[in-house]
Design an enzyme around this catalytic site. Structure first.
Site, PDB file in Angstrom:
ATOM      1  N   TYR A  29      87.970  64.416 -15.083  1.00 48.95           N
ATOM      2  CA  TYR A  29      88.650  63.693 -14.000  1.00 48.95           C
ATOM      3  C   TYR A  29      87.663  63.265 -12.929  1.00 48.95           C
ATOM      4  O   TYR A  29      86.543  63.771 -12.848  1.00 48.95           O
ATOM      5  CB  TYR A  29      89.747  64.563 -13.365  1.00 48.95           C
ATOM      6  CG  TYR A  29      89.232  65.764 -12.600  1.00 48.95           C
ATOM      7  CD1 TYR A  29      88.860  65.636 -11.261  1.00 48.95           C
ATOM      8  CD2 TYR A  29      89.093  67.007 -13.214  1.00 48.95           C
ATOM      9  CE1 TYR A  29      88.371  66.728 -10.564  1.00 48.95           C
ATOM     10  CE2 TYR A  29      88.602  68.098 -12.519  1.00 48.95           C
ATOM     11  CZ  TYR A  29      88.235  67.956 -11.196  1.00 48.95           C
ATOM     12  OH  TYR A  29      87.734  69.019 -10.500  1.00 48.95           O
TER      13      TYR A  29
ATOM     14  N   HIS B 149      84.593  26.911   3.999  1.00 44.62           N
ATOM     15  CA  HIS B 149      83.693  28.061   3.861  1.00 44.62           C
ATOM     16  C   HIS B 149      84.358  29.338   4.356  1.00 44.62           C
ATOM     17  O   HIS B 149      84.366  30.368   3.689  1.00 44.62           O
ATOM     18  CB  HIS B 149      82.416  27.770   4.646  1.00 44.62           C
ATOM     19  CG  HIS B 149      81.446  28.901   4.610  1.00 44.62           C
ATOM     20  ND1 HIS B 149      81.399  29.858   5.593  1.00 44.62           N
ATOM     21  CD2 HIS B 149      80.533  29.256   3.692  1.00 44.62           C
ATOM     22  CE1 HIS B 149      80.471  30.738   5.286  1.00 44.62           C
ATOM     23  NE2 HIS B 149      79.932  30.401   4.136  1.00 44.62           N
TER      24      HIS B 149
ATOM     25  N   SER C 247      82.741  71.133 -10.655  1.00 45.52           N
ATOM     26  CA  SER C 247      83.054  69.868 -10.001  1.00 45.52           C
ATOM     27  C   SER C 247      81.758  69.372  -9.389  1.00 45.52           C
ATOM     28  O   SER C 247      81.110  70.089  -8.621  1.00 45.52           O
ATOM     29  CB  SER C 247      84.115  70.092  -8.916  1.00 45.52           C
ATOM     30  OG  SER C 247      84.396  68.857  -8.294  1.00 45.52           O
TER      31      SER C 247
ATOM     32  N   CYS D 278      83.753  65.232  -7.349  1.00 39.74           N
ATOM     33  CA  CYS D 278      84.492  65.105  -6.098  1.00 39.74           C
ATOM     34  C   CYS D 278      83.639  64.535  -4.969  1.00 39.74           C
ATOM     35  O   CYS D 278      84.088  64.427  -3.839  1.00 39.74           O
ATOM     36  CB  CYS D 278      85.118  66.424  -5.687  1.00 39.74           C
ATOM     37  SG  CYS D 278      83.908  67.705  -5.358  1.00 39.74           S
TER      38      CYS D 278
ATOM     39  N   ARG E  40      85.020  26.436 -12.516  1.00 43.90           N
ATOM     40  CA  ARG E  40      84.558  27.823 -12.584  1.00 43.90           C
ATOM     41  C   ARG E  40      85.766  28.719 -12.375  1.00 43.90           C
ATOM     42  O   ARG E  40      86.804  28.269 -11.899  1.00 43.90           O
ATOM     43  CB  ARG E  40      83.490  28.101 -11.523  1.00 43.90           C
ATOM     44  CG  ARG E  40      84.010  27.898 -10.121  1.00 43.90           C
ATOM     45  CD  ARG E  40      82.920  28.128  -9.095  1.00 43.90           C
ATOM     46  NE  ARG E  40      83.386  27.715  -7.790  1.00 43.90           N
ATOM     47  CZ  ARG E  40      82.599  27.541  -6.739  1.00 43.90           C
ATOM     48  NH1 ARG E  40      81.299  27.696  -6.860  1.00 43.90           N
ATOM     49  NH2 ARG E  40      83.103  27.191  -5.577  1.00 43.90           N
TER      50      ARG E  40
ATOM     51  N   ARG F 230      71.648  19.882  -7.210  1.00 46.27           N
ATOM     52  CA  ARG F 230      72.388  21.058  -6.717  1.00 46.27           C
ATOM     53  C   ARG F 230      71.876  22.331  -7.370  1.00 46.27           C
ATOM     54  O   ARG F 230      71.449  22.329  -8.507  1.00 46.27           O
ATOM     55  CB  ARG F 230      73.872  20.952  -7.073  1.00 46.27           C
ATOM     56  CG  ARG F 230      74.585  19.777  -6.497  1.00 46.27           C
ATOM     57  CD  ARG F 230      76.000  19.800  -7.066  1.00 46.27           C
ATOM     58  NE  ARG F 230      76.645  18.522  -6.927  1.00 46.27           N
ATOM     59  CZ  ARG F 230      77.528  18.227  -5.976  1.00 46.27           C
ATOM     60  NH1 ARG F 230      77.839  19.113  -5.071  1.00 46.27           N
ATOM     61  NH2 ARG F 230      78.075  17.035  -5.924  1.00 46.27           N
TER      62      ARG F 230
ATOM     63  N   GLY G  60      77.796  27.945  -0.994  1.00 45.12           N
ATOM     64  CA  GLY G  60      77.136  27.353   0.165  1.00 45.12           C
ATOM     65  C   GLY G  60      75.847  28.040   0.590  1.00 45.12           C
ATOM     66  O   GLY G  60      75.274  27.691   1.617  1.00 45.12           O
TER      67      GLY G  60
ATOM     68  N   MET H 258      72.914  28.149  -1.027  1.00 45.82           N
ATOM     69  CA  MET H 258      71.681  27.430  -1.357  1.00 45.82           C
ATOM     70  C   MET H 258      71.847  25.943  -1.051  1.00 45.82           C
ATOM     71  O   MET H 258      72.879  25.527  -0.575  1.00 45.82           O
ATOM     72  CB  MET H 258      71.332  27.674  -2.816  1.00 45.82           C
ATOM     73  CG  MET H 258      70.836  29.090  -3.046  1.00 45.82           C
ATOM     74  SD  MET H 258      70.424  29.389  -4.747  1.00 45.82           S
ATOM     75  CE  MET H 258      72.001  29.427  -5.534  1.00 45.82           C
TER      76      MET H 258
ATOM     77  N   LYS I  83      77.371  26.702 -12.810  1.00 47.57           N
ATOM     78  CA  LYS I  83      77.705  25.279 -12.684  1.00 47.57           C
ATOM     79  C   LYS I  83      77.190  24.495 -13.901  1.00 47.57           C
ATOM     80  O   LYS I  83      77.947  23.746 -14.530  1.00 47.57           O
ATOM     81  CB  LYS I  83      77.110  24.718 -11.383  1.00 47.57           C
ATOM     82  CG  LYS I  83      77.514  23.272 -11.130  1.00 47.57           C
ATOM     83  CD  LYS I  83      76.755  22.685  -9.941  1.00 47.57           C
ATOM     84  CE  LYS I  83      77.349  23.070  -8.624  1.00 47.57           C
ATOM     85  NZ  LYS I  83      78.385  22.135  -8.156  1.00 47.57           N
TER      86      LYS I  83
HETATM   87  C1  PEP Z   1      79.638  66.865  -2.221  1.00 47.26           C
HETATM   88  O1  PEP Z   1      78.647  67.406  -1.793  1.00 47.26           O
HETATM   89  O2  PEP Z   1      79.599  65.911  -3.017  1.00 47.26           O
HETATM   90  C2  PEP Z   1      80.975  67.278  -1.780  1.00 47.26           C
HETATM   91  C3  PEP Z   1      82.071  66.758  -2.319  1.00 47.26           C
HETATM   92  O3  PEP Z   1      81.035  68.155  -0.763  1.00 47.26           O
HETATM   93  P1  PEP Z   1      80.850  67.755   0.758  1.00 47.26           P
HETATM   94  O4  PEP Z   1      80.810  66.284   0.852  1.00 47.26           O
HETATM   95  O5  PEP Z   1      81.983  68.375   1.457  1.00 47.26           O
HETATM   96  O6  PEP Z   1      79.543  68.410   1.046  1.00 47.26           O
END
Ligand code: PEP
Ligand code: MG
Length: 888
Positions: A864, A468, A777, A844, A352, A96, A105, A107, A26
């Site tokens: 990836y 709000h 992975s 993963c 803002r 303010r 809102g 504070m 602000k």
């Molecule tokens: C992990 O451990 O991150 C994973 C992808 O395997 P899970 O969650 O199946 O143990």
């Protein structure tokens, strides 16, 4: 010497928009607007560093602050010719809060400060409006007593209600100056009675009281909760803005309002806002009176018969449009503006970056890029990846019957069904029971933040699009209908009266936040259609990202969803999920409970065709895209039959006695299955399981390649490896099966064998493991669990306490712990590449769908990320943003 106070006003400012960390959003933008020559009432900002100082020094101030504030008041005096407490031309100020990120809102604020028994008379004389002066004074007493002295405003409301009843009035505006004087006398008596001290008459004392209250409000419970929900650190602190008051409540040529330079709900390029005649700013935000539209067009669209600002104050409106245009171009983003018109003169009180729905964010980013206001890269960076979740919310099936029981404003899009609750506590309670709540309130306040979080949707009977409830719901991506004025909420009896029907707590309703309807009962929903703007941003993002995005999917349905959201492969197919269905679980149990290899092979022979069919379907859907299939991972413990019925069922199939089977079940029981007989340990104890799975994969690859014409290169992944020798053992079995299947089929199959890195030992020994593994992975779920020594399943009970007490900023199972777990990932990536430069690296764990973790993955150079199908668009965008600006 430290500079604690920055002044602005009269076309000049000591700060600028770049000083947000110091002056808060602000303060920084008030300075910027001033420097642009826009009409801003003069004032000054006490920096957020003073807030830090205040908390580090037992709630006291730096020595020079008093002098600095005095000088800054002198600056206001020079611009306005007014002084605090002056009996001829008194200065009134607003005080303010304002931190670097907006906390709507959360504070405290004090308005009309500087009024006392004498200055009120001067204001009455000057304005020629005694009623206005005394109304302002009583508002000030009320607000100040509440915010600074801790006296709940309900005590004042009672006095006011009693006075009106005695006088036979039902609206505040019917009260005369003398009536207000009477109210003020009663207020003051009440304060003396409750606090044993008079209401402070000295404006200096008032000012320091208000400054202290604003700094203190940085640590109030709702601000603390808000920061926790939004990952904002405590160390930021708030700045305090002290600014000369302008009055939107000086009669019919005065008004106050809020506006967005584009529509915050749809993104349409049209000024969108609301105002109230003869009112103060808080009236609009609080939603106590329902405001009017700013433009004629919006008024007509809303079918309102209350005149627009464009109609009743055309000059101020025209100036406001020009200012709004200028600010949007200057900041190159949609702005959220607050303004006041005092006797026809426009004053800007805030600008803002405007909060917006995900849909609006996409439209605005795409259109601004196409208008040439921003670049495509900026457009991609403008979208908060997590917000895309909002677009993936269901909407009501257009063919569904709608039993409309009320309508209000379409304050936040999406639809949701749930049980009516009337309090935030009940919303939280229901959520903890796994039930869905619709929070129904007359209006919401910042105290409801936890209930709004717990609820599926929010319905209020008062308030506008900028109330709000509306602002917060949009930020949270929850459906909200606000200002549904035909509904009556009775908190005491916990009922909602709608078109003559009384609904009770627990009754089911549906909220359609897209069009502002309240429906009785549950209604069929549709998955959302993604807009053209979504497609464009995704296309621009895909052009900008380096990392690929895959999905964690095992069912055909998940795989199709993943592809429709743009997944470029499957990063994790958890095969165990395929074994829980109907017949399969029985065969699976038979396999686990078999006493010897022969028994296991008999059961595995039943599973093989089912598993092969699963993989054929998956490969066909993925049509040549990479698919990583993980061998069975979970502890066998999880598959054991539990109830007597289940045991009897398996016993019958296996042709053994129930007692004998129970003995075997007991023998397989584990105390700590997560760290027990799972992952590659299973394949080492029972290689025939891995062999069956490998066979199913290879045979399916042959079949799918034939049917689709696209070669399948399966990636077989071995879980929970800690030792190189574990991987060698399992890989040898996989390779043997591959050779067999190739011989049988008379062709060669390309495939990869790799491993998950989800144990610290694997990360540390990654150089050696990479000699056997063709890809890694990162299973950051297990890696987080094993690095911290915190059980994934039991963590939430104390991790929330850890967050509340500031021990950790974020749940490490949600966003990767860069310093610890991340360091292991980095190390393993480096070691893996040192051994095998072209090793494929992915993630993963759940972190693969978390934007901050995705930034980290980019930094480490993974190939990836893989996440749940619904998060694929989020990951695509986050990966693009990470490519554009690596974290750091
Ligand atoms: C992990 O451990 O991150 C994973 C992808 O395997 P899970 O969650 O199946 O143990
Ligand atoms: Mg795991």
């Amino acid at each position: 010497m430290e500079k604690w106070v920055y002044t602005f006003g009269d076309g000049k400012a000591e700060g600028s928009a770049g000083d947000r960390d110091l002056l808060g959003g602000k303060g920084a933008n008030l300075a910027e607007m001033c420097a642009l020559g826009l009409p801003v009432p003069p004032g000054f900002t006490i920096t957020s560093q003073v807030c830090s100082w205040y908390y580090e020094n037992g709630r006291s101030y730096p020595a020079s602050l008093e002098k600095d504030v005095e000088a800054a008041l002198g600056h206001i005096a020079a611009v306005t010719g007014r002084k605090l407490g002056d009996n001829a031309r008194p200065l009134l100020v607003s005080v303010r809060s304002g931190s670097r990120a907006s906390m709507p809102g959360m504070m405290d604020t004090v308005l009309n400060l500087g009024l006392n028994d004498e200055t009120v008379e001067a204001i009455a004389r000057e304005s020629g409006d005694a009623r206005f002066a005394y109304d302002s004074y009583r508002r000030f007493i009320q607000m100040y007593s509440d915010v600074v002295m801790g006296l709940d405003h309900s005590v004042f409301e009672e006095i006011l209600e009693d006075t009106k009843a005695n006088l036979g009035h039902d609206v505040d505006t019917a009260l005369t100056a003398d009536d207000w004087k009477g109210v003020i006398a009663l207020y003051k008596e009440k304060i003396e009675e409750e606090l044993e001290a008079p209401f402070p008459q000295d404006p200096q004392q008032q000012l320091w009281g208000a400054i202290g209250a604003v700094f203190s409000s940085w640590m109030n419970a709702r601000a603390v909760t808000y920061r926790r929900l939004h990952n904002m650190p405590e160390s930021w602190g708030t700045a305090v803005n002290v600014q000369a008051m302008v009055f939107g409540n000086m009669g019919d040529r005065s008004a106050t309002g809020v506006a967005f330079t584009r529509n915050p709900s749809t993104g349409e390029k049209k000024l969108y806002g609301e105002f109230l005649v003869n009112a103060q700013g808080e009236d609009v935000v609080a939603g106590i009176r329902t405001p009017q539209n700013i433009t004629e067009e919006a008024r007509l669209a809303a079918g309102s018969d209350r005149p627009s600002l464009e109609k009743i104050m055309p000059e101020a409106f025209a100036e406001f449009c020009a200012v709004s245009d200028r600010l949007e171009k200057h900041y190159r983003d949609m702005q959220d503006l607050e303004f006041t018109i005092e006797n026809g003169k426009l004053w800007m009180l805030q600008t803002r970056s405007g909060k917006r729905t995900a849909k609006a964010a996409l439209k605005i980013a795409v259109e601004m890029a196409e208008e040439g206001l921003i670049s495509r890269e900026e457009a991609v960076l403008r979208i908060e990846p997590g917000s895309l979740d909002q677009l993936l919310h269901p909407t009501i099936d257009p063919r569904a019957q709608r039993e409309v029981i009320g309508t209000g404003l379409p304050a936040s899009p999406g639809a949701a069904t749930g049980e009516i609750v009337f309090s935030s506590e009940d919303a939280e309670q229901l959520k903890s029971e796994g039930r869905k709540a619709i929070l129904v309130r007359i209006e919401t306040s910042p105290e409801d933040i936890h209930g709004m979080h717990a609820a599926e949707a929010i319905l209020t009977t008062r308030g506008g699009m900028t109330s709000h409830a509306a602002v917060v719901a949009r930020g949270m991506g929850k459906p909200c209908v606000s200002g549904a004025g035909s509904l009556r909420v009775d908190y005491r009896n916990e009922t909602l009266l709608a078109m003559g029907v009384t609904l009770k707590k627990g009754d089911i309703i549906t909220i359609d936040g897209g069009i502002g309807q309240v429906l009785k009962g549950a209604v069929p929903m549709l998955q959302p259609e993604l807009s053209g703007d979504f497609g464009k941003i995704m296309e621009w993002a895909d052009g900008a990202r380096r990392m690929k995005v895959r999905a964690n999917a095992e069912t055909p349905n998940d795989a199709r969803t993943a592809r429709s959201f743009g997944a470029e492969g499957i990063g994790l197919c958890r095969t165990e999920h395929m074994f829980f269905d109907g017949e399969r679980i029985i065969a699976m149990r038979e396999m686990i409970l078999a006493e010897n290899e022969k028994g296991r092979r008999t059961a595995l022979d039943k599973l093989l065709p089912m598993q092969r069919a699963d993989f054929v379907e998956l490969f066909e859907i993925m049509n040549g895209l990479p698919v990583t299939i993980r061998l069975l991972d979970p502890p066998l413990h999880e598959f054991l039959p539990k109830t007597d019925e289940e045991i009897a069922e398996v016993a019958a199939v296996m042709n053994v006695g129930v007692e004998k089977l129970r003995e075997r079940t007991d023998a397989l029981h584990e105390f700590n299955p997560m760290l027990g007989h799972r992952g590659c340990r299973l394949a080492i104890s029972y290689p025939e399981i891995a062999e069956m799975q490998a066979r199913a994969i290879f045979e399916a690859a042959v079949e799918a390649a034939k049917s689709t014409g696209a070669p399948v290169v399966p990636e077989i992944m071995v879980p929970l490896v800690g030792l190189r020798a574990e991987l060698d053992f399992v890989k040898a079995r996989i390779d043997a099966v591959a050779a067999e299947v190739m011989r049988e089929a008379g062709l060669t199959i390309d495939y990869l064998v790799g491993t998950m890195i989800e144990l610290p030992r694997a990360a540390v020994r990654a150089n050696s493991i990479a000699e056997a593994a063709e890809f890694f992975s990162f299973g950051t779920n297990d890696l987080t669990q094993t690095t911290f020594g915190i059980s994934r399943d039991d963590a939430s009970s104390f991790l929330t306490t850890y967050q509340a007490k500031g021990i950790i900023a974020q749940d490490p199972f949600v966003s990767i712990d860069v310093d610890g777990v991340g360091e292991l990932v980095r190390l393993a990536a480096e070691k893996g590449r040192a051994t095998r430069p072209d090793i494929k690296l992915g993630i993963c764990g759940e972190h693969g769908g978390d934007p901050a973790s995705i930034h980290f993955c980019e930094e480490v150079g993974l190939d990836y990320v893989s996440c749940s199908p619904f998060r694929v668009p989020i990951a695509r965008l986050a990966a693009a943003q990470a490519s554009a600006k690596p974290a750091g």
